[in-house]
Write a protein that holds these residues in place. Structure first.
Motif, PDB file in Angstrom:
ATOM      1  N   SER A 118      64.416 -30.738 -14.567  1.00 12.95           N
ATOM      2  CA  SER A 118      65.441 -31.355 -15.404  1.00 12.95           C
ATOM      3  C   SER A 118      66.803 -31.290 -14.705  1.00 12.95           C
ATOM      4  O   SER A 118      67.816 -31.654 -15.288  1.00 12.95           O
ATOM      5  CB  SER A 118      65.509 -30.673 -16.772  1.00 12.95           C
ATOM      6  OG  SER A 118      65.743 -29.297 -16.621  1.00 12.95           O
ATOM      7  N   PRO A 171      71.082 -28.573 -19.093  1.00 15.81           N
ATOM      8  CA  PRO A 171      70.499 -29.914 -19.220  1.00 15.81           C
ATOM      9  C   PRO A 171      70.674 -30.513 -20.626  1.00 15.81           C
ATOM     10  O   PRO A 171      71.013 -31.676 -20.757  1.00 15.81           O
ATOM     11  CB  PRO A 171      69.016 -29.676 -18.889  1.00 15.81           C
ATOM     12  CG  PRO A 171      69.042 -28.529 -17.927  1.00 15.81           C
ATOM     13  CD  PRO A 171      70.169 -27.631 -18.413  1.00 15.81           C
ATOM     14  N   GLY A 193      66.314 -25.990 -13.184  1.00 16.76           N
ATOM     15  CA  GLY A 193      65.594 -27.045 -13.898  1.00 16.76           C
ATOM     16  C   GLY A 193      64.125 -27.127 -13.568  1.00 16.76           C
ATOM     17  O   GLY A 193      63.374 -27.861 -14.224  1.00 16.76           O
TER      18      GLY A 193
END
Ligand code: PLP
Length: 373
Positions: free
Chosen positions: A287, A192, A140
């Protein structure tokens, strides 16, 4: 406790998702519909690039980008050694050769210093022409694009951002999937931003590459789909998945990205001092595709995982093997990536998602801290 609780997410979004799915069923338009085009426009706007081209999955997205740049036999592509297999697999699928680059021990992302040194030594170790760098936004967190982009462009290499895990992260004022000359993401359910099956997308500011990618994803179509001007593939996003993603993108932007960042902050404040928590450098946001700690005592990782599992706490190891040690790449010249090799032994990913509760995080952290004493 679930590692990534997709059912809890569905329960939160159920009325809108059910309605969206039924609407597609009733529309009779299941492939390349208005649902797909309107999602592409929303995604491009969210990311902040001119074009979004959806496709069947994140692996195809990477493969399409390399095909768009005509990368093939005799070409070299630099790939981080610590990533999901697909990041390097696509290079070999094109007939090109992946050159593995070590990663930064704190961010887990491709090391700019090692990239320079692997580019410099490629000529003596490999026969082939350097063509591109694939940077992965691992777990992320966007890669260090301020350092990587100038290196890639100085050597005349295309920069491909593998944002399969990075969608929603940012660096400065820019969002993930806007950093590569072309960027890709995956909508695999556990990413995500996930759909209810396979899905993927490409992002670019180039009008020329966008139209080439739109041709490649539908059998190399020319003016229409029965005019075929190049060899492509069948890699489209279903209208059903686009409709689900339309609902999920709203939730992602409105509250899920904030919620998962709060969950990560709670982990880090509870675990700081007991273990090495994920490092998010200044100016970056993640994320949180994964919340991954680095164990000081890697030899006890399996035992630790078993103890947590008996308490109902699932964990995962992303990734147990660096790319250069994968059997599928055994015929390549040996790679020197000591940090990736060491991370493969010592990382541990904890349950995280936007709907995890503070009590659940507390329970995981308490269990870990007791075992680290
Ligand atoms: C998941 C993933 C992919 C592949 O995406 P799929 O949609 O599963 O094909 C590629 N790269 C990375 C880093 C991933 O995590």
């Amino acid at each position: 406790m679930q590692f990534r609780d997709l059912i809890r997410q569905y329960q939160h979004l159920k009325p809108s998702i059910d309605q969206a799915m039924l609407q597609v069923a009733a529309s009779g338009s299941y492939i390349m519909s208005e649902a797909v085009t309107s999602l592409e426009n929303r995604l491009a706007q969210y990311v902040g690039v001119r074009h979004c081209i959806t496709c069947a999955n994140g692996t195809d997205a990477l493969y399409l980008a390399l095909r768009c740049w005509d990368i093939g036999p005799g070409d070299l592509v630099f790939v981080p050694d610590f990533t999901f297999f697909a990041s390097a697999e696509v290079v070999a699928m094109c007939g090109a050769t992946p050159v593995f680059v070590d990663v930064d021990s704190r961010t887990f992302n491709i090391s700019p210093d090692d990239l320079e040194s692997k580019i410099a030594s490629a000529g003596t170790l490999y026969s082939g022409t350097p063509r591109a760098v694939i940077a992965v936004d691992l777990f992320g967190l966007p890669a260090n694009y301020d350092a990587i982009r100038p290196i890639a462009h100085k050597h005349g290499l295309h920069l491909l951002e593998d944002g399969a895990q990075g969608f929603g992260g940012s660096l400065g004022h820019r969002r993930a999937c806007s950093f590569g000359d072309i960027a890709t993401t995956s909508f695999f359910p556990a990413k995500p931003l996930g759909c209810y099956g396979d899905g993927g997308a490409l992002f670019t500011d180039s009008d020329e590459w966008a139209s080439l990618l739109r041709s490649l994803r539908v059998h190399g179509k020319g003016t229409d789909k029965y005019d075929n001007v190049r060899i492509g593939l069948n890699s489209r996003l279903d209208a059903l998945q686009a409709a689900i993603l339309d609902v999920k993108l709203t939730a992602f932007a409105n509250h899920e990205l904030d919620a998962v960042n709060q969950a990560a902050a709670q982990y880090s404040s509870l675990l700081a001092g007991s273990t090495q928590c994920p490092c998010i450098p200044d100016g970056y946001t993640s994320s949180w595709a994964q919340y991954t700690i680095t164990l000081a005592n890697p030899s006890r990782r399996d035992q630790l995982r078993q103890q947590l599992q008996t308490m109902g706490i699932p964990t995962a190891v992303y990734y147990p093997k660096p790319m250069h040690a994968q059997t599928a790449f055994a015929k390549l010249p040996p790679s020197d990536c000591p940090i990736a090799s060491s991370l493969a032994q010592s990382v541990l990913s904890l349950p995280i998602h936007p709907y995890i509760t503070q009590q659940e995080i507390q329970q995981v952290a308490t269990a870990l801290i007791q075992r680290f004493r």
